[in-house]
Design a protein around this motif. Sequence first.
Motif, PDB file in Angstrom:
ATOM      1  N   GLY A   1      -9.092  -5.688   1.121  1.00 46.41           N
ATOM      2  CA  GLY A   1      -7.794  -6.159   1.610  1.00 46.41           C
ATOM      3  C   GLY A   1      -7.930  -7.344   2.548  1.00 46.41           C
ATOM      4  O   GLY A   1      -7.147  -8.298   2.484  1.00 46.41           O
TER       5      GLY A   1
ATOM      6  N   PHE B   1      -5.053   1.340   3.769  1.00 46.36           N
ATOM      7  CA  PHE B   1      -5.564   0.068   4.268  1.00 46.36           C
ATOM      8  C   PHE B   1      -5.580   0.026   5.794  1.00 46.36           C
ATOM      9  O   PHE B   1      -4.616   0.433   6.446  1.00 46.36           O
ATOM     10  CB  PHE B   1      -4.731  -1.093   3.723  1.00 46.36           C
TER      11      PHE B   1
ATOM     12  N   ASP C   1       0.842  -1.198   0.000  1.00 45.13           N
ATOM     13  CA  ASP C   1       0.000   0.000   0.000  1.00 45.13           C
ATOM     14  C   ASP C   1       0.877   1.247   0.000  1.00 45.13           C
ATOM     15  O   ASP C   1       1.680   1.455   0.911  1.00 45.13           O
ATOM     16  CB  ASP C   1      -0.896  -0.026   1.246  1.00 45.13           C
TER      17      ASP C   1
END
Length: 518
Positions: free
Chosen positions: A499, A488, A254
């Motif tokens: 995720g 995330f 991420d």
Amino acid sequence: MVPLSACTTTQPGRTTPQATTESLGPAGPVPPGMERFYAQPLTWGDCAPYATSEDAKSLFGRDGLQCSRLTVPLDYANPQGDTITVGVLRHKATDPANRVGPLVLNPGGPGASGMVAAASLASQASNGPVGKRFDLVGFDPRGVGASQPEVTCLSDSERDAEREEDLGIDGSPAGVARQEADAKDFVAKCLQRTPKGTAMLANIGTRDVARDMDVLRSALGVEKLTYLGYSYGTRIGYTYAEQFPGNVRAMVLDGALDPSQDAVDSLVAQGAGFGTAFTKYTQWCTAQKDCALGTDAGAATAAYQNLVRPLIDHPLRLADGRELTFDDATLGTIQALYSQQLWAPLNSGLNELKRGRGTMLMALADQYNERDTSGHYTNTQDAFTAIRCVDDPRVTDKARIVAAENSYDRVAPFLDDGRPNGAALDSCAFWPVPNTSEPHEPKVAGLPPILVISTTNDPATPYDAGVNLAKAMNGALLTFEGTQHTVFLQGNSCVDQAGAAYLISGTLPPDGRRCAAQ
């Protein structure tokens, strides 16, 4: 495996776990000569002794956390030689009956504490699907935080003095000479003050951090690694994937770095990201009643420059005796651009500056530099330089340096100091050891599908870097439409659900999946 011991309460409100040892390795492939490291037991105990910052002290005293030390070779080319230790923190899955395994994570930097990140994440995500199904495991990369020894270059007072000097503004030949002398002095202090000196600095890079992570995987007793990397942590992830593609179970990256960009191109791309984020900030600010930059978003950059550029010649003396410099004011602004939650404090700080006060901007700059209220810095900035200097080839082409600085001013004009740029070489140009890696597209044959998350207006790791990394690793791309750095497990249900589904069951989001800010 030795079962976990019962806990004992040593002070009101806090339960301290008794030390207990687990022998779970070796698991999975073991490189020749590495048997004693891959088979090592981990002794888990109280995390309080591992705290090296105010944030760590606050977080590590919470219930449910266990800490340990992992022993790894200082130099993997000589595994029978000197060793170092890596600090590790764990929060066990809150639904053990449905536990998947450990989720190893790193927050980036380079130089940031993975132990602090895991402790913080545990407090937010322990009751969500990821925290229920996974042990959250954070480690401080070699040389960082609680890992021993740590990279040490500047003292707290020297770091304060360096910030007040603001050397980078003077692009004249004399100014460039002062900057380069300061860079050489910094390198000399790193070499002198870092235990194990040259050997430690030569083996501090991501190449070796990835190898440490494979030792950790085995010691945790799993054949396949599940990994979550944010920002620079994505570089650890794709470096690990290239070295050990068959040892990966799942990987979420991420806020990606572009693996093919060198240090100069990456810096300019990052400048463009901050420029875009500042534009988004000014659009928000000028719609507020009390925006320090006025009501015209088109004129906001000039208004900002008019506020901060006077600090170049006239730093603002604060009540505690410190000075708010141009560099600190802009660093405080950069810190605020990482998250929309800091936009209101940034506006307050700019309004303060209009009234001749700089407390808020200095606090934001201190947050960026990881300076606590007692005046103590973590070693993140020292480690950042040390890692960066061996991760990429040194840049010594002065014409390219000036061109890059000019480009940076064009794509992030709010940071332009209005003065000619110089061609000072940075500390990496004088680093005492060679680089151990260089930009390239990872070769990851045999790697299972991975998930890359990229934010459209990420200030620090531009969106295209995530697009490029997903392509390079043949992974899935999840796009978040927002203005912040990484997303995330930070409260966006669309991103978090996608995720979590991938980490738990391997289900990737469909091609072209996009999530909007909530």
